[in-house]
Design an enzyme around this catalytic site. Sequence first.
Site, short mmCIF file in Angstrom:
data_model
loop_
_atom_site.label_atom_id
_atom_site.label_comp_id
_atom_site.label_asym_id
_atom_site.label_seq_id
_atom_site.Cartn_x
_atom_site.Cartn_y
_atom_site.Cartn_z
N CYS A 1 24.45 78.20 1.22
CA CYS A 1 25.32 78.11 2.55
C CYS A 1 24.88 78.90 3.70
O CYS A 1 24.05 77.88 4.22
CB CYS A 1 26.85 78.94 2.26
SG CYS A 1 28.03 78.29 3.24
N GLU B 1 28.72 77.08 -3.91
CA GLU B 1 28.54 78.58 -3.88
C GLU B 1 29.82 79.32 -4.81
O GLU B 1 30.99 79.07 -4.38
CB GLU B 1 28.53 79.04 -2.65
CG GLU B 1 28.41 80.53 -2.32
CD GLU B 1 28.26 80.87 -0.92
OE1 GLU B 1 28.85 80.07 0.20
OE2 GLU B 1 28.03 82.01 -0.32
N LYS C 1 21.19 85.11 -2.50
CA LYS C 1 21.35 84.64 -1.19
C LYS C 1 20.87 85.74 0.12
O LYS C 1 21.18 87.09 -0.07
CB LYS C 1 22.86 84.64 -0.90
CG LYS C 1 23.15 84.02 0.58
CD LYS C 1 24.73 83.69 0.77
CE LYS C 1 25.21 83.20 1.94
NZ LYS C 1 26.42 82.84 1.88
#
Length: 268
Positions: free
Chosen positions: A147, A38, A109
């Site tokens: 993540c 990330e 995200k």
Amino acid sequence: MRIAYLQYNPVYLDVAHNLGRVEALLEGVEADLIVLPELFASGYFFRSLDDLATVAEPIPEGPITQWMLDWCRETGAVLVGGLPERSGDQFFNSAVVVGPEGLIGCYRKVHLFYEEKLHFSPGDLGFQVFEVSDRNSQPYRLGVMICFDWYFPEAARTLALLGADVIAHPSNLVRPDCPRAMPIRALENHVFTITANRYGTESNGRETLRFIGRSLICDPAGRVLQEAPPEGDHVGIAEIEPQEARNRRLTSYNDLFKDRRPAFYRLS
Ligand code: ACM
């Protein structure tokens, strides 16, 4: 096909240095798909919106995406990597999928972690699965999550239901539990997963985060095929057959997806 992660420790805001470092670490790596962490070239723990603005980029014009495009054109590989995206007056914690023919897609995200909420807008594109090919032109389906998305089983489930064979998972993990959870995400969805994490520490001036390393590749049986140490640069490579993810038959009576009973699930 060969899939891989790169684990390393970027320098905060030093994009040129970090891209050089990634290029050096990937020298000689032969793989069809490589997942980078990330925010792999910018650093993670932004001290201010001004800091974020100095490295956030439009996709595909920005220098991080352009470096990825050049690298894939030269090597024939597919890269997935996280970067700070600028879109109008918004910033997204995004990941791009890039191949030798160009940009394949972008994921923003969905589940923002901790102080990311101060700087980034929550992803608005939803979960997506991209049709990609290995270097022998064999197609496979690639899903992306970033993540903290791992903490929400709905993310990996959605990608699997959309047809993903492989889930790329660029990460900057700080909580210790993800390496224990990813084999379960792989098993319960019968997919391959590639978690590419960073290691080291980063401070925002008030607090220091330690990233846990331990990048890992899991197979649809929940086996760990590769795992990195908590500290140190590491490239993990596994040879896989992506079609293995498509047969979800468990017994002569059971199929992991056909046996689902959505009418009985409470999802909101
Ligand atoms: C995280 O989502 N970077 C913990």
